[in-house]
Scaffold this active site. Structure first.
Site, PDB file in Angstrom:
ATOM      1  N   ARG A 260       0.674  -1.263  -0.086  1.00 29.76           N
ATOM      2  CA  ARG A 260       0.021   0.084  -0.046  1.00 29.76           C
ATOM      3  C   ARG A 260       0.820   1.106  -0.037  1.00 29.76           C
ATOM      4  O   ARG A 260       0.595   2.204  -0.548  1.00 29.76           O
ATOM      5  CB  ARG A 260      -0.851  -0.002   1.342  1.00 29.76           C
ATOM      6  CG  ARG A 260      -1.971  -1.202   1.344  1.00 29.76           C
ATOM      7  CD  ARG A 260      -2.968  -1.015   2.291  1.00 29.76           C
ATOM      8  NE  ARG A 260      -2.722  -1.050   3.680  1.00 29.76           N
ATOM      9  CZ  ARG A 260      -2.515  -2.278   4.392  1.00 29.76           C
ATOM     10  NH1 ARG A 260      -2.994  -3.374   3.879  1.00 29.76           N
ATOM     11  NH2 ARG A 260      -2.226  -2.316   5.657  1.00 29.76           N
TER      12      ARG A 260
ATOM     13  N   LYS B 242     -18.205  18.022  -2.238  1.00 28.86           N
ATOM     14  CA  LYS B 242     -17.932  16.799  -3.006  1.00 28.86           C
ATOM     15  C   LYS B 242     -19.211  16.046  -3.586  1.00 28.86           C
ATOM     16  O   LYS B 242     -19.632  15.153  -2.650  1.00 28.86           O
ATOM     17  CB  LYS B 242     -16.970  16.021  -2.391  1.00 28.86           C
ATOM     18  CG  LYS B 242     -16.652  14.887  -3.330  1.00 28.86           C
ATOM     19  CD  LYS B 242     -15.120  14.141  -2.664  1.00 28.86           C
ATOM     20  CE  LYS B 242     -14.886  12.923  -3.547  1.00 28.86           C
ATOM     21  NZ  LYS B 242     -13.531  12.490  -3.201  1.00 28.86           N
TER      22      LYS B 242
ATOM     23  N   LYS C 296     -11.998  14.785   4.916  1.00 31.35           N
ATOM     24  CA  LYS C 296     -13.499  14.509   3.979  1.00 31.35           C
ATOM     25  C   LYS C 296     -14.097  13.468   4.738  1.00 31.35           C
ATOM     26  O   LYS C 296     -13.812  12.690   5.729  1.00 31.35           O
ATOM     27  CB  LYS C 296     -12.902  13.530   2.877  1.00 31.35           C
ATOM     28  CG  LYS C 296     -14.172  13.047   2.019  1.00 31.35           C
ATOM     29  CD  LYS C 296     -13.367  11.925   1.098  1.00 31.35           C
ATOM     30  CE  LYS C 296     -14.072  10.503   1.354  1.00 31.35           C
ATOM     31  NZ  LYS C 296     -13.559   9.641   0.363  1.00 31.35           N
TER      32      LYS C 296
HETATM   33  P1  13P Z   1     -14.630   7.638  -6.514  1.00 35.27           P
HETATM   34  O1  13P Z   1     -13.899   8.844  -7.476  1.00 35.27           O
HETATM   35  O2  13P Z   1     -13.813   6.495  -7.057  1.00 35.27           O
HETATM   36  O3  13P Z   1     -16.164   7.651  -6.569  1.00 35.27           O
HETATM   37  O4  13P Z   1     -14.024   8.221  -5.165  1.00 35.27           O
HETATM   38  C1  13P Z   1     -14.087   9.280  -4.743  1.00 35.27           C
HETATM   39  C2  13P Z   1     -14.063   9.374  -3.113  1.00 35.27           C
HETATM   40  O5  13P Z   1     -13.454   9.791  -2.338  1.00 35.27           O
HETATM   41  C3  13P Z   1     -15.436   8.722  -2.768  1.00 35.27           C
HETATM   42  O6  13P Z   1     -15.588   9.017  -1.385  1.00 35.27           O
END
Ligand code: 13P
Length: 340
Positions: free
Chosen positions: A46, A219, A136
Site C-alpha cells: 500500500r 464533493k 473528508k
Molecule cells: P470515486 O471517485 O472512486 O467515487 O472516489 C471518490 C471518493 O473519495 C469517494 O469517497
C-alpha cells in the site's frame, strides 16, 4: 475559527486547472482494488503504491490536494520523507478521510448512515499537527423502491454539518461529500430529484450549524442515470442536469465543487466535467476529486511490479492532466488516444 486560513486552503484546493486525488481508500477498499490486479494488500504494498502516485512527475500541475487514509498520513517515502511533507513541498495540500464508514440506519432497511463523530475533535487536532489541511466525510444515499427516506437524508445531512463545524474549529477545511449512488436502475430524472433534495437539506444543516461556506469544498455526485437503467442519458444531459441542481442549491460563497467519479469510467468522468465547465461561468470552481477515475489505468499498468512504476506514473499523470484540462473546459476526447 481562523477564517483566513480556511478561505485560503479551500481556494488552493480548487485553484484553476487543478483538482483533488482521492487516495483515501480504507484498508478494506484498497484490498478490493489490489485483488483486481493480483497484488497482496500488505502495508508495504500500500505504501509503495501511494509513493508511486505521489511522486509522479509533473503531478502538481494538475493535482492541488490528495485525500489520504490514516495509515498513509503516517507513512513515508523510501527516502524517509513523510508523505505529508513530500506533498506539501510540491504545493499539494495533504488531506485526511475522517469518517468512520457507513453503518445500517436502524429501522430503515437498505439505508446507511455515516458515523465517526466520537472523538473527532481530538483526531482533527492530531491530523492538523501531522500536516492535514483538509478532511473528508462521505455520506451515502442510495436510490431504490421507497428510498431514500427523509430520515436518511436528514440524519446524514446533520452529521455532515456537525463534522464540518468541528473541522473548521480545528482550522481544517471540510470536504462535504453527500454521495447519491449511481448503482441501481433509476432514471437521470430520479437522480436529479434525489440529488436536489439531498443538497437542499445538506446546505440547510450547514447553515444551521453556522458552517463558514467560504472555507469548505462540496464533493457531490454528478446527476446521471443509474448504472442499470436502460434509458441512458447523454453527456450533455448529465452536464445540464448536474448544473441545474447545483445552481439551485449551492450558495455562491462556496469556493469550489469537486465531483466524485462514483463508478463512471475514466473517460466518461473527464468528458462530463469538461462539458460542465463549457457551459459558462459559474459562481464556484468546478473541479474533480476522483478516486477510481484517476487510478484505474495506473493500477492496471502497475500490477505490483517495480519495473512498471514509471509506466503507471505516466498513466496516472495523463489522467490527472486530462482532468485538469476538463476543469477548465479545455479537454478534447481525441486526447485520450495520445500516449501516456
Ligand atoms: P470515486 O471517485 O472512486 O467515487 O472516489 C471518490 C471518493 O473519495 C469517494 O469517497
Amino acid at each position: 475559527m481562523n477564517r483566513t486560513v480556511l478561505t485560503s486552503v479551500a481556494r488552493a484546493m480548487v485553484s484553476p486547472g487543478r483538482g483533488l486525488l482521492a487516495a483515501d481508500e480504507s484498508t478494506g477498499t484498497i484490498k478490493k482494488r489490489f485483488d483486481q490486479i493480483g497484488v497482496e494488500s500488505t502495508e508495504e504494498n500500500r505504501r509503495a503504491y501511494r509513493e508511486l502516485l505521489f511522486t509522479a512527475p509533473g503531478l502538481a500541475e494538475s493535482i492541488s490536494g490528495v485525500i489520504l487514509y490514516d495509515e498513509t498520513l503516517r507513512q513515508a517515502a523510501r527516502s524517509g520523507e513523510r508523505f505529508a511533507d513530500l506533498l506539501s513541498r510540491q504545493g499539494i495540500v495533504p488531506g485526511i478521510k475522517v469518517d468512520g464508514g457507513t453503518k445500517s440506519l436502524p429501522n430503515f432497511p437498505g439505508e446507511l448512515v455515516t458515523d465517526g463523530l466520537d472523538g473527532l475533535a481530538a483526531r482533527l487536532a492530531e491530523y492538523h499537527k501531522l500536516g492535514a489541511g483538509f478532511a473528508k466525510w462521505r455520506a451515502v444515499i442510495d436510490i431504490g423502491a421507497g428510498i431514500p427516506s427523509r430520515t436518511c437524508i436528514e440524519s446524514n445531512a446533520d452529521l455532515l454539518a456537525r463534522y464540518a463545524a468541528l473541522c473548521q474549529e480545528a482550522a481544517i477545511v471540510p470536504i462535504v461529500e453527500p454521495e447519491v449512488l449511481m448503482d441501481g436502475g433509476h432514471t437521470i430524472e430520479r437522480c436529479e430529484e434525489v440529488t436536489d433534495a439531498v443538497l437542499a437539506e445538506v446546505f440547510a444543516r450547514l447553515a444551521a450549524h453556522r458552517v463558514y461556506f467560504e472555507g469548505m469544498v462540496l464533493k457531490p455526485n454528478m446527476v446521471v442515470a443509474g448504472a442499470k437503467c436502460a434509458e441512458r442519458a447523454s453527456a450533455e444531459q448529465v452536464a445540464e442536469a448536474t448544473l441545474r441542481c447545483l445552481r439551485r442549491r449551492v450558495p455562491a460563497a462556496v469556493p469550489g465543487i469537486a465531483f466524485l467519479s462514483g463508478g463512471q469510467s475514466e473517460a466518461e468522468a473527464t468528458l462530463h466535467l469538461d462539458l460542465i465547465n463549457r457551459a459558462g461561468t459559474q459562481p464556484w470552481a468546478l473541479s474533480f476529486s476522483y478516486g477510481r477515475a484517476l487510478q484505474a489505468s495506473a493500477l492496471t499498468a502497475w500490477r505490483g511490479v517495480t519495473a512498471n512504476v514509471a509506466a503507471a506514473q505516466r498513466e496516472f499523470a495523463k489522467r490527472a492532466r486530462l482532468n485538469g484540462l476538463a476543469s477548465l473546459g479545455k479537454y478534447e476526447p481525441t486526447l485520450e488516444k495520445q500516449a501516456a
